[in-house]
Design an enzyme around this catalytic site. Structure first.
Site, PDB file in Angstrom:
ATOM      1  N   SER A 148       0.837  -1.206   0.000  1.00 23.55           N
ATOM      2  CA  SER A 148       0.000   0.000   0.000  1.00 23.55           C
ATOM      3  C   SER A 148       0.866   1.248   0.000  1.00 23.55           C
ATOM      4  O   SER A 148       1.996   1.251   0.509  1.00 23.55           O
ATOM      5  CB  SER A 148      -0.894  -0.008   1.252  1.00 23.55           C
ATOM      6  OG  SER A 148      -1.509   1.239   1.452  1.00 23.55           O
ATOM      7  N   TYR A 151      -1.098   0.004  10.018  1.00 20.04           N
ATOM      8  CA  TYR A 151      -1.271  -0.713   8.754  1.00 20.04           C
ATOM      9  C   TYR A 151      -0.038  -0.548   7.871  1.00 20.04           C
ATOM     10  O   TYR A 151       0.526  -1.520   7.345  1.00 20.04           O
ATOM     11  CB  TYR A 151      -2.511  -0.184   8.046  1.00 20.04           C
ATOM     12  CG  TYR A 151      -2.784  -0.779   6.688  1.00 20.04           C
ATOM     13  CD1 TYR A 151      -3.208  -2.095   6.561  1.00 20.04           C
ATOM     14  CD2 TYR A 151      -2.656  -0.015   5.531  1.00 20.04           C
ATOM     15  CE1 TYR A 151      -3.492  -2.641   5.325  1.00 20.04           C
ATOM     16  CE2 TYR A 151      -2.935  -0.546   4.284  1.00 20.04           C
ATOM     17  CZ  TYR A 151      -3.351  -1.854   4.186  1.00 20.04           C
ATOM     18  OH  TYR A 151      -3.623  -2.391   2.949  1.00 20.04           O
ATOM     19  N   LYS A 179       2.725  -3.418   6.714  1.00 22.43           N
ATOM     20  CA  LYS A 179       3.066  -3.676   5.321  1.00 22.43           C
ATOM     21  C   LYS A 179       4.587  -3.637   5.108  1.00 22.43           C
ATOM     22  O   LYS A 179       5.143  -4.453   4.366  1.00 22.43           O
ATOM     23  CB  LYS A 179       2.370  -2.653   4.412  1.00 22.43           C
ATOM     24  CG  LYS A 179       0.872  -2.868   4.267  1.00 22.43           C
ATOM     25  CD  LYS A 179       0.564  -4.173   3.561  1.00 22.43           C
ATOM     26  CE  LYS A 179      -0.896  -4.354   3.256  1.00 22.43           C
ATOM     27  NZ  LYS A 179      -1.187  -5.642   2.588  1.00 22.43           N
TER      28      LYS A 179
END
Length: 319
Positions: free
Chosen positions: A119, A143, A147
């Site tokens: 992402s 998040y 990642k």
């Protein structure tokens, strides 16, 4: 060619499964924490099987990781606002589950191509006006941090020839059909999807100049399929990240495209309210990325956001 898709019940998983199952050369294993569906209206549904698998439990891996695998699309995980709200859940779904999968692949089918969807959330402020490959990721969300952990592992597993990894840093995918998700970017699809269904959408920031980096579902599928064909040596063995192409679109431009394609009357369904929990995440994201390296590798980009909205309107008419 046997392909495993994890997180196959999700939007992207169903999209890539549909594309693969319209080509007779592929057999597909669809794995998800809830048993995925085989997409409807595909030419070769008999080439698919579905498996329920919670990848955070390593004992489930033998049911999906087999010696005949040629490629794996790693799509499972907990989305951005969900990871921020529940740190332990995010770590379990995004990090531990991926570590278990990579270990199973290393031991069972070494050298298999692994296509991991990362992402743009790996980048945090301060960042330049245009993000390029030399910008060091400094995520401002759990998040994004999760990642980066997985990206580092995939780089090292590829360097050591345990797998043949490619890391695709995705723009926000718009327009996603279906229900809103736990992603902080969910409203970007909702701004188009909900008005076309006569439903309200709350835009969680009162700042129409805010720019988001976007990609359409159609272009995403094209780029996911393209990754199956890229030579392994197209990237250094320890630097496998690719910033997939996108286009920068402001909230105002999204509203203008909605009105242009669907009519001014749809704007009444949009409500703007500041969400103090989401605003820091939204403002941490990159608003422009250098598309050049990805385009040189043969990836595609969208032309304009109005075309994306028109695509979604046509999808509704065909549904």
């Amino acid at each position: 060619m046997h392909i495993l898709i994890t997180g196959a019940g999700g939007f992207i998983g169903q999209l890539i499964a549909s594309a693969l199952l319209n080509d007779s050369q592929y057999t597909v294993t669809l794995a998800g924490i809830v048993q995925p569906k085989i997409p409807g209206n595909v030419k070769y549904p008999q080439n698919a099987k579905t498996v329920t698998a919670d990848l955070s439990d390593a004992t489930c891996l033998p049911s999906i990781v087999t010696k005949d695998l040629n490629a794996v699309y790693v799509l499972h995980g907990i989305m951005s606002s969900g990871s921020e709200a529940d740190f332990e859940l995010g770590m379990q779904g995004n990090v531990y589950a991926t570590m278990n999968l990579l270990e199973a692949l290393r031991k069972t089918c070494p050298g298999v191509r692994v296509i991991y969807t990362s992402s743009m959330a790996v980048y945090g402020r301060p960042i330049p006006d245009v993000v390029h490959n030399g910008v060091i990721p400094t995520p401002q969300s759990s998040y994004g941090a999760e990642k980066i952990v997985c990206e580092t592992l995939i780089n090292d597993y590829t360097r050591r020839k345990f797998i043949d990894g490619f890391i695709l840093r995705l723009p926000s995918i718009v327009v996603r059909p279906g229900e809103p998700t736990a992603a902080a970017s969910s409203f970007l699809s909702g701004m188009i999807r909900e008005p076309f269904s006569g439903l309200a959408c709350i835009i969680p920031i009162v700042e129409r100049s805010l720019v988001s980096w976007l990609c359409s579902p159609r272009t995403l599928v094209c780029n996911l399929l393209h990754t199956l064909t890229i030579p392994s040596d197209a990237l250094p063995s320890h630097i496998r990240q690719i910033n997939l192409p996108g286009i920068g679109v402001s909230i105002q431009e999204m509203m203008d495209a909605l009105a242009s394609v669907g009519g001014d009357n749809l704007l009444k369904y949009l409500k703007e309210e500041n969400d103090e929990k989401l605003i820091p995440i939204l403002k941490s994201w990159a608003t422009a990325v250098d598309n050049g390296p990805a385009l040189e590798l043969g990836y595609k980009k969208d032309v304009c956001f109005e075309d994306i909205v028109r695509d979604y309107k046509n999808f509704l008419l065909q549904a």
